[in-house]
Structures are given as structure tokens and as C-alpha cells.
Motif scaffolding. Structure first.
Motif, mmCIF file in Angstrom:
data_model
loop_
_atom_site.group_PDB
_atom_site.id
_atom_site.type_symbol
_atom_site.label_atom_id
_atom_site.label_comp_id
_atom_site.label_asym_id
_atom_site.label_seq_id
_atom_site.Cartn_x
_atom_site.Cartn_y
_atom_site.Cartn_z
ATOM 1 N N MET A 144 -0.865 5.814 -41.987
ATOM 2 C CA MET A 144 -2.164 5.184 -42.213
ATOM 3 C C MET A 144 -2.401 4.954 -43.707
ATOM 4 O O MET A 144 -3.044 3.993 -44.100
ATOM 5 C CB MET A 144 -3.280 6.040 -41.613
ATOM 6 N N LYS A 145 -1.858 5.852 -44.536
ATOM 7 C CA LYS A 145 -2.029 5.696 -45.978
ATOM 8 C C LYS A 145 -1.416 4.389 -46.464
ATOM 9 O O LYS A 145 -2.019 3.665 -47.269
ATOM 10 C CB LYS A 145 -1.404 6.876 -46.718
ATOM 11 N N CYS A 146 -0.226 4.067 -45.960
ATOM 12 C CA CYS A 146 0.436 2.825 -46.368
ATOM 13 C C CYS A 146 -0.395 1.610 -45.972
ATOM 14 O O CYS A 146 -0.464 0.624 -46.715
ATOM 15 C CB CYS A 146 1.824 2.741 -45.738
ATOM 16 N N CYS A 147 -1.028 1.682 -44.812
ATOM 17 C CA CYS A 147 -1.857 0.570 -44.348
ATOM 18 C C CYS A 147 -3.094 0.408 -45.234
ATOM 19 O O CYS A 147 -3.517 -0.714 -45.533
ATOM 20 C CB CYS A 147 -2.269 0.789 -42.895
ATOM 21 N N LEU A 148 -3.668 1.534 -45.661
ATOM 22 C CA LEU A 148 -4.819 1.471 -46.567
ATOM 23 C C LEU A 148 -4.408 0.876 -47.912
ATOM 24 O O LEU A 148 -5.097 -0.004 -48.452
ATOM 25 C CB LEU A 148 -5.407 2.868 -46.767
ATOM 26 N N LEU A 149 -3.297 1.347 -48.456
ATOM 27 C CA LEU A 149 -2.830 0.833 -49.742
ATOM 28 C C LEU A 149 -2.561 -0.669 -49.657
ATOM 29 O O LEU A 149 -2.796 -1.412 -50.615
ATOM 30 C CB LEU A 149 -1.562 1.567 -50.177
ATOM 31 N N TYR A 150 -2.098 -1.109 -48.508
ATOM 32 C CA TYR A 150 -1.793 -2.527 -48.306
ATOM 33 C C TYR A 150 -3.039 -3.396 -48.481
ATOM 34 O O TYR A 150 -2.965 -4.527 -48.977
ATOM 35 C CB TYR A 150 -1.214 -2.715 -46.906
ATOM 36 N N CYS A 151 -4.186 -2.855 -48.092
ATOM 37 C CA CYS A 151 -5.431 -3.632 -48.154
ATOM 38 C C CYS A 151 -5.816 -3.999 -49.582
ATOM 39 O O CYS A 151 -6.476 -5.016 -49.811
ATOM 40 C CB CYS A 151 -6.569 -2.850 -47.497
ATOM 41 N N CYS A 152 -5.409 -3.188 -50.549
ATOM 42 C CA CYS A 152 -5.828 -3.457 -51.927
ATOM 43 C C CYS A 152 -5.015 -4.580 -52.561
ATOM 44 O O CYS A 152 -5.265 -4.947 -53.712
ATOM 45 C CB CYS A 152 -5.756 -2.197 -52.776
ATOM 46 N N LEU A 153 -4.062 -5.146 -51.824
ATOM 47 C CA LEU A 153 -3.361 -6.330 -52.311
ATOM 48 C C LEU A 153 -4.286 -7.546 -52.338
ATOM 49 O O LEU A 153 -3.995 -8.542 -52.994
ATOM 50 C CB LEU A 153 -2.146 -6.635 -51.424
ATOM 51 N N HIS A 154 -5.399 -7.443 -51.625
ATOM 52 C CA HIS A 154 -6.371 -8.534 -51.583
ATOM 53 C C HIS A 154 -7.370 -8.394 -52.733
ATOM 54 O O HIS A 154 -7.619 -7.292 -53.220
ATOM 55 C CB HIS A 154 -7.096 -8.534 -50.243
ATOM 56 N N PRO A 155 -7.970 -9.496 -53.154
ATOM 57 C CA PRO A 155 -8.922 -9.436 -54.278
ATOM 58 C C PRO A 155 -10.184 -8.650 -53.929
ATOM 59 O O PRO A 155 -10.459 -8.350 -52.765
ATOM 60 C CB PRO A 155 -9.258 -10.915 -54.534
#
Length: 267
Positions: free
Chosen positions: A1-12
Motif C-alpha cells: 500500500m505504501k508504494c501505491c501511496l507514493l505513486y500518487c505524488c507523481l501527480h501535481p
């Protein structure tokens, strides 16, 4: 789940993230227990999204979108910086008002990179990025991508070029992306899919939505993507009557029969 959360910050910052698209990207990245089918992965993806919402790490934005609060995004980016010495390096300059591509030395060792929603017009360098898996280039002003740009990015898995309205041609060098599983070309002005895309045999997702200038899809290109599970194509019907390319080598010419024949080979 941590990787999925970190992925979200790729967006502005304050960006409306489509939930369905987010889960599809996670699937192609192998973040959902390495499910082989999107139908199986979707349930886990939805569960993760709902868990992040319940933990107030994401916020709802209508029925189909989520957002990451500024404070949460800043915290997430701080966490990422703490992991810079590991293979999980991120390079995030989304919405940073960039007018030129970043210095290649700044991201040659990163794993995930986002420069979406900027003002970049040309990608002229030949970066050597052996670790890069994710590249978000959407919502720029791209007009030119050099043939050598993709030459040394052998493990790229997700490439988002969407909403680059000035982009009319894909470089033939895109054939080097033999590990690519997700290619998003939606809302670009690309006129022709190059036959070189045939080398992308691992594609699981191909988005050609709202490509209103798309006039040629070479025969046996789509059917060559034997692992394709997510395929979107929406364009104006008058483009199907295009006469600039011969019928025998263009499944987008004439009626829908040739394209439908290609789609029969999808898994």
C-alpha cells in the motif's frame, strides 16, 4: 500500500486523479500482487484506494476522482527524499512550470519520474536510465521527441504522453521500449501509429482515446499486442473515411470491420 501511496505524488498539487486510471497504472506496474488479469487486480486496487481514503491520505473529488492534500503530498515527497539512496528514487517536477526537459544527469538513476503538467516543448536528449520504470510526460506542450530519447530506457513500464496537443509524430525510437506495458497517447494529435510499435509485445494497456487526428493504424499492429487487456479508442467518425493511406495497410480506413477483426486477437 505504501508504494501505491507514493505513486500518487507523481501527480501535481491539487490534481484530480482518475481512480480507474490510477488502478490501471498500478496493475501495469505490478503493484497489485502481480495479478495477471486487470479484472482480478481491480478489486484489490479499489480496496487500496478506499483504504487510503479512510486513512485521510487521499480525498474524494466526486465519484470518479481522488486528490492528495497538499500537506500529505509534501509529507510523501519528504518520505521519498529519505529513500533517495535506494532503488526507489523518484524525480517529481509535476506542475513546476518547466519550459525545458530537466538535466538528464538529475534523473539518470531514478525509478519513477514525473514532469507532467509543464511547458516542455522538445525532448532532444538521449538519457541513459537503466532503472526508470515510470515516466509521466502528459499535459506538456510537446511537439518533438528525438529518435534517441527512448534508446537507453530498457525497463520503462509506464509511459504517459497524454494531452500533448502539439504532438503529431511518435519517434521510431519508441521501438526500444521492449518492457513497456502501458502506453497512454490519449488526447494527442498524433496522426499515425508507427509500425515500430510492433516491438512493444508486453503492452497490457493502450489508450488512443480522443486522438482526433489519428488517420492510420497499420494492419496487424493491434493484434500483435497479445497481452493487451485495456484498449481504448474514441475518435471522430469522419476520420474513418481517411483517404491519405491505402485501405490494405490501414485498419482505421473505411468502416470498423478491419479494426474489429484486429481486436478479436486481444486476450
Amino acid at each position: 500500500m505504501k508504494c501505491c501511496l507514493l505513486y500518487c505524488c507523481l501527480h501535481p498539487e491539487d490534481y484530480c486523479i482518475p481512480k480507474k486510471r490510477l488502478v490501471e497504472y498500478w496493475f501495469c506496474e505490478g503493484l497489485l500482487n502481480q495479478f495477471d488479469r486487470i479484472s482480478d487486480a481491480q478489486m484489490q486496487g479499489d480496496y487500496i484506494v478506499n483504504s487510503l481514503l479512510s486513512a485521510c491520505l487521499l480525498e474524494r473529488d466526486g465519484e470518479y476522482f481522488v486528490k492528495m492534500h497538499d500537506v500529505i503530498r509534501d509529507m510523501t515527497l519528504w518520505i521519498i527524499r529519505e529513500f533517495e539512496v535506494t532503488e526507489n528514487n523518484f524525480f517529481v517536477k509535476a506542475g513546476a512550470q518547466l519550459c525545458e526537459e530537466p538535466d538528464v544527469k538529475a534523473w539518470e538513476r531514478v525509478k519513477r519520474m514525473s514532469v507532467m503538467k509543464n511547458n516542455i516543448k522538445v525532448l532532444k536528449e538521449t538519457p541513459k536510465c537503466p532503472n526508470l520504470r515510470t515516466l509521466f510526460l502528459g499535459q506538456n506542450e510537446l511537439k518533438v521527441i528525438s529518435n534517441g530519447f527512448f534508446q537507453f530506457i530498457p525497463h520503462l513500464t509506464v509511459l504517459d504522453l497524454s494531452r500533448n496537443f502539439g504532438l503529431r509524430v511518435l519517434p521510431k525510437g519508441i521501438s526500444e521500449l521492449i518492457s513497456l506495458e502501458c502506453l497512454d497517447l490519449s488526447a494527442t494529435f498524433i496522426e499515425e501509429l508507427p509500425i515500430e510499435l510492433k516491438s512493444l509485445t508486453k503492452l497490457k494497456m493502450l489508450d488512443l482515446s480522443y486522438m482526433h487526428n489519428l488517420s492510420k493504424i497499420p494492419r496487424q499492429l493491434i493484434s500483435n499486442f497479445v497481452k493487451l487487456q485495456i484498449f481504448r479508442i474514441i475518435f471522430r467518425m469522419w476520420l474513418l473515411q481517411n483517404r491519405d493511406y491505402p485501405n490494405e495497410d490501414n485498419v482505421s480506413n473505411g468502416d470498423n470491420e478491419k479494426l474489429m477483426e484486429e481486436l478479436k486477437y486481444m486476450t
